[in-house]
Motif scaffolding. Structure first.
Motif, short mmCIF file in Angstrom:
data_model
loop_
_atom_site.label_atom_id
_atom_site.label_comp_id
_atom_site.label_asym_id
_atom_site.label_seq_id
_atom_site.Cartn_x
_atom_site.Cartn_y
_atom_site.Cartn_z
N ILE A 130 0.50 -0.80 -13.38
CA ILE A 130 -0.88 -1.25 -13.12
C ILE A 130 -1.78 -0.04 -12.89
N LEU A 131 -1.33 0.88 -12.05
CA LEU A 131 -2.15 2.07 -11.76
C LEU A 131 -2.44 2.87 -13.01
N ILE A 132 -1.42 3.13 -13.81
CA ILE A 132 -1.61 3.93 -15.02
C ILE A 132 -2.58 3.24 -15.97
N ASN A 133 -2.43 1.94 -16.15
CA ASN A 133 -3.30 1.23 -17.09
C ASN A 133 -4.72 1.10 -16.58
N GLU A 134 -4.90 0.66 -15.36
CA GLU A 134 -6.26 0.49 -14.82
C GLU A 134 -7.00 1.82 -14.76
N LEU A 135 -6.34 2.84 -14.26
CA LEU A 135 -7.00 4.14 -14.15
C LEU A 135 -7.14 4.81 -15.51
N GLY A 136 -6.11 4.75 -16.32
CA GLY A 136 -6.13 5.42 -17.62
C GLY A 136 -7.26 4.95 -18.51
N GLU B 120 0.84 -1.20 0.00
CA GLU B 120 0.00 0.00 0.00
C GLU B 120 0.88 1.26 0.00
N GLY B 121 1.94 1.24 0.79
CA GLY B 121 2.86 2.37 0.81
C GLY B 121 3.52 2.60 -0.55
N ILE B 122 3.94 1.51 -1.20
CA ILE B 122 4.54 1.61 -2.53
C ILE B 122 3.51 2.16 -3.51
N ALA B 123 2.27 1.69 -3.41
CA ALA B 123 1.22 2.14 -4.33
C ALA B 123 0.95 3.63 -4.18
N TYR B 124 0.89 4.13 -2.95
CA TYR B 124 0.63 5.55 -2.76
C TYR B 124 1.81 6.40 -3.20
N LEU B 125 3.04 5.91 -3.01
CA LEU B 125 4.21 6.63 -3.53
C LEU B 125 4.19 6.64 -5.06
N ALA B 126 3.82 5.51 -5.66
CA ALA B 126 3.76 5.43 -7.12
C ALA B 126 2.69 6.39 -7.65
N TYR B 127 1.53 6.41 -7.01
CA TYR B 127 0.45 7.32 -7.44
C TYR B 127 0.89 8.78 -7.30
N ALA B 128 1.55 9.10 -6.20
CA ALA B 128 1.99 10.48 -5.96
C ALA B 128 3.02 10.93 -6.99
N ALA B 129 3.76 9.99 -7.58
CA ALA B 129 4.77 10.32 -8.58
C ALA B 129 4.20 10.48 -9.99
N LEU B 130 2.92 10.16 -10.17
CA LEU B 130 2.31 10.30 -11.49
C LEU B 130 2.14 11.79 -11.81
N THR C 41 11.16 -3.51 -10.81
CA THR C 41 10.96 -3.22 -9.39
C THR C 41 9.47 -3.27 -9.07
N LEU C 42 9.17 -3.47 -7.80
CA LEU C 42 7.76 -3.43 -7.38
C LEU C 42 7.14 -2.08 -7.69
N HIS C 43 7.90 -1.02 -7.48
CA HIS C 43 7.40 0.33 -7.77
C HIS C 43 7.01 0.45 -9.24
N ASP C 44 7.86 -0.04 -10.15
CA ASP C 44 7.56 0.05 -11.58
C ASP C 44 6.34 -0.78 -11.95
N ILE C 45 6.22 -1.96 -11.38
CA ILE C 45 5.07 -2.83 -11.67
C ILE C 45 3.78 -2.17 -11.20
N ILE C 46 3.80 -1.67 -9.99
CA ILE C 46 2.59 -1.05 -9.43
C ILE C 46 2.24 0.22 -10.20
N THR C 47 3.25 1.00 -10.57
CA THR C 47 3.00 2.21 -11.38
C THR C 47 2.32 1.83 -12.69
#
Length: 147
Positions: free
Chosen positions: A116-122, A22-32, A108-114
């Motif tokens: 996923i977030l970009i694709n699912e949300l986009g 969850e922490g990685i996901a929120y950091l990834a989202y914040a970096a978008l 990296t986990l950060h890259d994978i989660i980023t």
């Protein structure tokens, strides 16, 4: 014979738990990019180990490892994708499938989660595949500028 430590601090670590992901996901989202975060209106991110049986059945998945993340809600289309209409937009990341993917790939986990977030949300907020690729490329360029 000398033994070289190549563990890079992994000898005492466990797989990331739900809170760590969850922490990685929120950091990834914040970096978008800000425009993307504005478009998606801070959609809540949930982490769980596996999709529910209902989601697995609804999507016709052969295994709960076949899905890394899922957007649920209206997005901009007004068409509800899964779940109950009116309960709001959210994205769920599936920890065990993500960790399985991470183990099998050189990312990296950060890259994978980023990703996923970009694709699912986009997709659910009206972006086409080229716009999604542009966002991912801009993040790659920004990361290479930092290095």
């Amino acid at each position: 014979m000398a033994i070289k430590d190549t563990t890079k601090d992994w000898a005492d670590r466990f797989a990331p738990d739900i809170a760590a992901l969850e922490g990685i996901a929120y950091l990834a989202y914040a970096a978008l990019p800000q425009e993307f975060r504005t478009l998606t209106a801070n959609v809540p991110i949930h982490i769980t180990d596996f999709p529910s049986e209902d989601i697995t059945d609804d999507l016709g998945l052969e295994s709960p490892f076949d899905i890394l993340g899922l957007f649920e809600g209206d997005g901009v289309s007004g068409k509800w994708t899964t779940g109950q209409k009116g309960s709001g937009n959210k994205i769920t990341l599936y920890r065990r499938a993500i960790l399985d993917y991470w183990c099998e790939n050189d990312e990296t986990l950060h890259d994978i989660i980023t990703h996923i977030l970009i694709n699912e949300l986009g997709i659910h907020f009206g972006l086409n595949e080229f716009q999604i690729a542009d966002i991912e490329n801009s993040l790659d360029e920004r990361a290479s500028d930092i290095e």
